[in-house]
Design an enzyme around this catalytic site. Structure first.
Site, PDB file in Angstrom:
ATOM      1  CG  HIS A 152       0.029 -12.927   6.412  1.00 49.50           C
ATOM      2  ND1 HIS A 152       0.081 -11.536   5.944  1.00 49.50           N
ATOM      3  CD2 HIS A 152      -1.201 -13.195   7.214  1.00 49.50           C
ATOM      4  CE1 HIS A 152      -1.178 -11.036   6.742  1.00 49.50           C
ATOM      5  NE2 HIS A 152      -1.591 -12.070   7.470  1.00 49.50           N
ATOM      6  NE  ARG A 159      -3.703  -2.137   2.138  1.00 49.50           N
ATOM      7  CZ  ARG A 159      -3.235  -3.515   2.573  1.00 49.50           C
ATOM      8  NH1 ARG A 159      -1.975  -3.885   3.033  1.00 49.50           N
ATOM      9  NH2 ARG A 159      -3.980  -4.772   2.520  1.00 49.50           N
TER      10      ARG A 159
HETATM   11  P1  NAD Z   1       1.566  -2.587   3.764  1.00 48.36           P
HETATM   12  O1  NAD Z   1       1.970  -2.469   2.429  1.00 48.36           O
HETATM   13  O2  NAD Z   1      -0.080  -2.082   3.871  1.00 48.36           O
HETATM   14  O3  NAD Z   1       2.060  -1.370   4.601  1.00 48.36           O
HETATM   15  C1  NAD Z   1       3.496  -1.110   4.428  1.00 48.36           C
HETATM   16  C2  NAD Z   1       3.853   0.187   5.177  1.00 48.36           C
HETATM   17  O4  NAD Z   1       5.220   0.346   5.134  1.00 48.36           O
HETATM   18  C3  NAD Z   1       3.388   1.531   4.306  1.00 48.36           C
HETATM   19  O5  NAD Z   1       2.813   2.470   5.291  1.00 48.36           O
HETATM   20  C4  NAD Z   1       4.448   2.046   3.698  1.00 48.36           C
HETATM   21  O6  NAD Z   1       4.660   3.503   3.503  1.00 48.36           O
HETATM   22  C5  NAD Z   1       5.622   1.733   4.930  1.00 48.36           C
HETATM   23  N1  NAD Z   1       7.119   1.567   4.589  1.00 48.36           N
HETATM   24  C6  NAD Z   1       7.592   1.229   3.361  1.00 48.36           C
HETATM   25  N2  NAD Z   1       8.699   1.250   3.138  1.00 48.36           N
HETATM   26  C7  NAD Z   1       9.159   1.605   4.392  1.00 48.36           C
HETATM   27  C8  NAD Z   1      10.328   1.567   5.129  1.00 48.36           C
HETATM   28  N3  NAD Z   1      11.629   1.692   4.351  1.00 48.36           N
HETATM   29  N4  NAD Z   1      10.514   2.089   6.403  1.00 48.36           N
HETATM   30  C9  NAD Z   1       9.555   1.991   7.177  1.00 48.36           C
HETATM   31  N5  NAD Z   1       8.184   2.083   6.516  1.00 48.36           N
HETATM   32  C10 NAD Z   1       8.173   1.675   5.149  1.00 48.36           C
HETATM   33  O7  NAD Z   1       2.149  -3.767   4.302  1.00 48.36           O
HETATM   34  P2  NAD Z   1       1.626  -4.761   5.560  1.00 48.36           P
HETATM   35  O8  NAD Z   1       0.798  -3.914   6.807  1.00 48.36           O
HETATM   36  O9  NAD Z   1       2.600  -5.649   5.823  1.00 48.36           O
HETATM   37  O10 NAD Z   1       0.043  -5.646   4.873  1.00 48.36           O
HETATM   38  C11 NAD Z   1       0.575  -5.986   3.570  1.00 48.36           C
HETATM   39  C12 NAD Z   1       0.298  -7.549   3.325  1.00 48.36           C
HETATM   40  O11 NAD Z   1       0.978  -7.790   2.309  1.00 48.36           O
HETATM   41  C13 NAD Z   1       0.769  -8.526   4.582  1.00 48.36           C
HETATM   42  O12 NAD Z   1      -0.258  -9.389   4.593  1.00 48.36           O
HETATM   43  C14 NAD Z   1       2.103  -9.074   3.804  1.00 48.36           C
HETATM   44  O13 NAD Z   1       1.875 -10.440   4.144  1.00 48.36           O
HETATM   45  C15 NAD Z   1       1.850  -8.919   2.294  1.00 48.36           C
HETATM   46  N6  NAD Z   1       3.229  -8.506   1.467  1.00 48.36           N
HETATM   47  C16 NAD Z   1       4.259  -9.017   2.090  1.00 48.36           C
HETATM   48  C17 NAD Z   1       5.473  -8.642   1.421  1.00 48.36           C
HETATM   49  C18 NAD Z   1       6.794  -9.272   1.753  1.00 48.36           C
HETATM   50  O14 NAD Z   1       6.840 -10.181   2.161  1.00 48.36           O
HETATM   51  N7  NAD Z   1       8.008  -8.636   1.739  1.00 48.36           N
HETATM   52  C19 NAD Z   1       5.384  -7.709   0.241  1.00 48.36           C
HETATM   53  C20 NAD Z   1       4.219  -6.966  -0.034  1.00 48.36           C
HETATM   54  C21 NAD Z   1       3.112  -7.503   0.607  1.00 48.36           C
END
Ligand code: NAD
Length: 249
Positions: free
Chosen positions: A118, A33
């Site tokens: 997850h 997001r």
């Molecule tokens: P989200 O995408 O809803 O929120 C991520 C938040 O992190 C955002 O507000 C963003 O602005 C912030 N952010 C981005 N980069 C940052 C940084 N370097 N330092 C600090 N903040 C930072 O993510 P969520 O709340 O984890 O929910 C998303 C769902 O997506 C989860 O269920 C997860 O399983 C899945 N997901 C996982 C991955 C992964 O495994 N890396 C990647 C994408 C989505």
């Protein structure tokens, strides 16, 4: 403010760290997001368990994306390493992550300290008999032309351990996360909008028990109002700074 975060956590030794996609963006994996989020390119409604089970074409597409993923070679960053350092310092009750990228484990967190709510994109299982073939073995069969590789034990459908929409969270993960939340003396949220449920209930359960929550995130989350301290910044900078300061007291 980082000073407020340090003050909040300074005398805490059973901190529950709760991480989301934001902790891995500095490893090159997009979040959902944030401004470059995957939701801008994919429709979450497509990724349902029913569709995976009933649509072979969708499975072929999914395996293709899995094995062609540019993120398979991602490495942990300074934030993952700082979380491991906090564990090694004895400050944590455990780490609950929503991420499926396996980067906390790659940064040295053992299975006792880590809950992957997850699932994990590098683990594969058969949805019928539960067999767990190695990722590399399935990848080799896929490269040899098995575009929807079936289970070699029972012929069933293979799937990664990633939890899809409409699929239950792994029960052991839910129980372990709840147990950690019930005995944590603080929550430290890193890189999550706190908008995905039931996962977001984990740090909120700590708040419900009257313990403080610190949030480190770029931008707003859905639960800023419940935070004792908010640090708007990059996880790869802020979390190591927090760990450095907490190591001093
Ligand atoms: P989200 O995408 O809803 O929120 C991520 C938040 O992190 C955002 O507000 C963003 O602005 C912030 N952010 C981005 N980069 C940052 C940084 N370097 N330092 C600090 N903040 C930072 O993510 P969520 O709340 O984890 O929910 C998303 C769902 O997506 C989860 O269920 C997860 O399983 C899945 N997901 C996982 C991955 C992964 O495994 N890396 C990647 C994408 C989505």
């Amino acid at each position: 403010m980082i000073e407020q975060a340090i003050e909040t956590l300074s005398d805490r030794t059973r901190i529950l760290v709760f991480t989301g996609a934001g902790i891995s963006t500095e490893s090159g994996i997009p979040d959902f997001r944030g401004p470059q989020g995957l939701w801008k390119r994919f429709d979450p409604g497509d990724y349902t368990y029913d569709r995976y089970v009933n649509d072979p074409g969708f499975r072929i597409d999914t395996w293709g994306k899995r094995f062609h993923s540019p993120y398979l070679d991602a490495e942990p960053n300074d934030a993952h390493r700082a979380v491991t350092r906090l564990w090694d310092m004895g400050r944590l009750i455990g780490v609950v992550t929503q991420n499926i990228d396996g980067l906390h484990a790659a940064a040295g967190l053992g299975p006792d300290s880590l809950v992957e709510m997850h699932g994990n994109a590098r683990r594969i299982h058969c949805i019928s008999c539960g067999a767990e073939p190695r990722f590399s073995a399935v990848e080799e069969r896929w490269e040899a032309g098995a575009l929807d590789p079936e289970c070699l034990e029972c012929g069933g459908i293979l799937k990664t351990r990633v939890v899809y929409f409409g699929e239950q969270l792994p029960q052991d993960a839910t129980i372990r996360a709840r147990n950690m939340a019930e005995s944590a003396d603080a929550a430290l949220v890193v890189g999550s909008t706190l908008s995905v449920y039931p996962a977001a209930f984990v740090p909120l359960a700590v708040v419900d028990r009257g313990e403080p929550m610190v949030i480190v995130n770029r931008g707003r989350t859905d639960h800023d109002a419940h935070a004792a301290a908010l640090v708007d910044g990059d996880a790869g900078t802020v979390v190591p700074a927090l760990a450095d300061r907490l190591a001093q007291n």
